[in-house]
Design a protein around this motif. Sequence first.
Motif, short mmCIF file in Angstrom:
data_model
loop_
_atom_site.label_atom_id
_atom_site.label_comp_id
_atom_site.label_asym_id
_atom_site.label_seq_id
_atom_site.Cartn_x
_atom_site.Cartn_y
_atom_site.Cartn_z
N MET A 1 1.16 -1.13 -0.63
CA MET A 1 -0.58 -0.39 -0.51
C MET A 1 0.90 1.33 -0.04
N GLU A 2 0.65 2.41 -0.78
CA GLU A 2 1.30 3.32 -1.01
C GLU A 2 0.48 4.53 0.42
N PHE A 3 1.82 5.37 0.77
CA PHE A 3 1.55 6.41 1.16
C PHE A 3 0.25 7.16 0.85
N ASP A 4 -0.67 7.28 1.70
CA ASP A 4 -1.95 8.31 1.33
C ASP A 4 -1.76 9.49 2.93
N LEU A 5 -2.27 10.60 2.45
CA LEU A 5 -2.33 11.13 2.99
C LEU A 5 -3.60 11.27 3.96
N GLU A 6 -5.12 11.24 3.62
CA GLU A 6 -6.36 10.81 3.90
C GLU A 6 -6.38 9.45 4.72
N LEU A 7 -6.13 8.58 3.93
CA LEU A 7 -5.52 7.24 4.66
C LEU A 7 -5.04 7.40 6.15
N SER A 8 -3.88 8.61 6.14
CA SER A 8 -2.94 8.53 7.05
C SER A 8 -4.11 8.83 8.46
N ILE A 9 -4.06 9.86 8.30
CA ILE A 9 -5.42 10.66 8.69
C ILE A 9 -6.25 9.86 9.64
N ASP A 10 -6.67 8.79 8.63
CA ASP A 10 -8.58 8.26 8.89
C ASP A 10 -7.48 7.47 10.50
N VAL A 11 -6.55 6.92 10.20
CA VAL A 11 -5.81 5.83 11.37
C VAL A 11 -5.53 7.39 12.55
N LEU A 12 -4.56 7.63 12.07
CA LEU A 12 -4.25 8.66 13.22
C LEU A 12 -5.62 9.78 13.86
N ARG A 13 -7.14 9.73 13.45
CA ARG A 13 -7.93 10.03 14.25
C ARG A 13 -8.78 9.32 15.12
N ARG A 14 -8.48 7.97 15.20
CA ARG A 14 -9.08 6.67 15.55
C ARG A 14 -8.14 6.79 17.25
N THR A 15 -6.89 6.88 16.73
CA THR A 15 -6.33 5.95 18.37
C THR A 15 -6.97 6.96 19.80
N PRO A 16 -7.38 7.94 19.56
CA PRO A 16 -7.61 8.66 21.40
C PRO A 16 -8.79 7.29 21.78
N ALA A 17 -9.16 7.41 20.69
CA ALA A 17 -10.87 6.83 21.35
C ALA A 17 -10.91 5.18 21.02
N VAL A 18 -9.80 4.73 20.34
CA VAL A 18 -9.50 3.18 19.97
C VAL A 18 -8.47 2.98 21.88
N LEU A 19 -7.86 3.91 22.17
CA LEU A 19 -7.38 3.32 23.46
C LEU A 19 -8.06 4.09 24.56
N ARG A 20 -9.66 4.32 23.94
CA ARG A 20 -10.41 5.49 25.77
C ARG A 20 -11.22 3.97 25.83
N GLU A 21 -11.35 3.18 24.77
CA GLU A 21 -12.14 2.56 24.51
C GLU A 21 -11.81 0.47 26.03
N MET A 22 -9.97 1.32 24.95
CA MET A 22 -9.76 -0.44 25.78
C MET A 22 -9.64 -0.04 27.27
N LEU A 23 -9.32 1.20 27.64
CA LEU A 23 -8.77 1.82 28.79
C LEU A 23 -9.41 2.58 29.66
N LEU A 24 -9.71 3.90 30.00
CA LEU A 24 -10.88 3.57 30.80
C LEU A 24 -11.94 3.36 31.48
N GLY A 25 -11.11 3.56 32.28
CA GLY A 25 -11.90 2.93 33.85
C GLY A 25 -11.30 1.65 33.89
N ALA A 26 -10.08 1.03 33.13
CA ALA A 26 -9.92 -0.20 33.51
C ALA A 26 -9.15 -0.67 35.06
N ALA A 27 -9.43 -1.54 35.58
CA ALA A 27 -8.33 -1.81 36.51
C ALA A 27 -6.97 -1.89 36.61
N ASP A 28 -6.05 -1.57 38.00
CA ASP A 28 -4.50 -1.27 38.08
C ASP A 28 -4.41 -3.06 37.14
N PRO A 29 -5.42 -4.08 37.65
CA PRO A 29 -3.81 -5.30 36.82
C PRO A 29 -3.93 -5.27 34.93
#
Lengths: 179, 179
Positions: A1-29
């Motif tokens: 896959m060739e570099f594509d600016l729009e497709l790159s931004i589409d991944v970059l914009r998702r990361t905060p929400a992905v991590l929020r769903e994985m981790l917000l409120g998760a117990a310390d273990p």
Amino acid sequence: MEFDLELSIDVLRRTPAVLREMLLGAADPWARGTEGPETFSPFDVVGHLIDGEETDWVPRARLILARGEARFEPYDRFRHKGRNAGRSLGSLLDEFARLREANLETLRGWRLTAAELDLPGHHPALGRVTLRQLLAAWVVHDLGHIAQAARVMAKQYKDAVGPWVPFMPVLTDHEVPRS
Amino acid sequence: MEFDLELSIDVLRRTPAVLREMLLGAADPWARGTEGPETFSPFDVVGHLIDGEETDWVPRARLILARGEARFEPYDRFRHKGRNAGRSLGSLLDEFARLREANLETLRGWRLTAAELDLPGHHPALGRVTLRQLLAAWVVHDLGHIAQAARVMAKQYKDAVGPWVPFMPVLTDHEVPRS
């Protein structure tokens, strides 16, 4: 896959929400477990991504676009350790989301041309890199750390799965830390 | 970390939203790329997780709780290939979320005791496993496939990052497919 600016931004914009769903409120273990000494917990991953927003990707892109010598500062992989002592995971997730949003606004605002994406910078260890490669590395860096957070959480249950270990490759990935 | 039912459910309930944030509306180069022949794309990962909801984790737990011989059926890792031809990623994400929610409602409804968590089943390849190990494996299986989806997306940019490859271990994980 060739570099594509729009497709790159589409991944970059998702990361905060992905991590929020994985981790917000998760117990310390889950949030604070690691793969061993000197390795990142999911909490550390969010701190490290914040460091990237503040010191790495967009600052380096700016340096390239200034068309000077564009020698990058090294990325301090442990800056977050001191910076975030005492912080909550929720506040780090919020901070990361704010910083990422602002950086993507900056990136979109540049309306980069193909010629600009070819401009070079000088990486302290890797030598000559282009702006295009820097932006691709930003995307891969995000995805690598999402994979890391999931892997580190999984490893907390390595004993609990009993005989399932050989069927769960995530439990034996990076037995010698690689990142 | 010891097995904990509440902490396990907390990971299991997050997975549909994590995958939705990563994948809903993602362009085909991200959603349909793989790591090579016979490996899963992120689209396949969601299909495989649906198969797990329908044929693996809760059905196996039910078999154990029925206190019969509890011999598990093998988990068909490629059932989704035919089942989901022509489906959209959005519809698979919705279906996975619905199935997961119903299965967690079933799991909570059992109000499992420590003695029940010790009940055995017979895995076709691994032999004797307990209900506790089965539930831990369900959690690890989710996290392993989240890591896989992120890794497979990252690998689509392996060429685009140029000299950054050695600094991005996610690009060289699983060069020989392991799952």
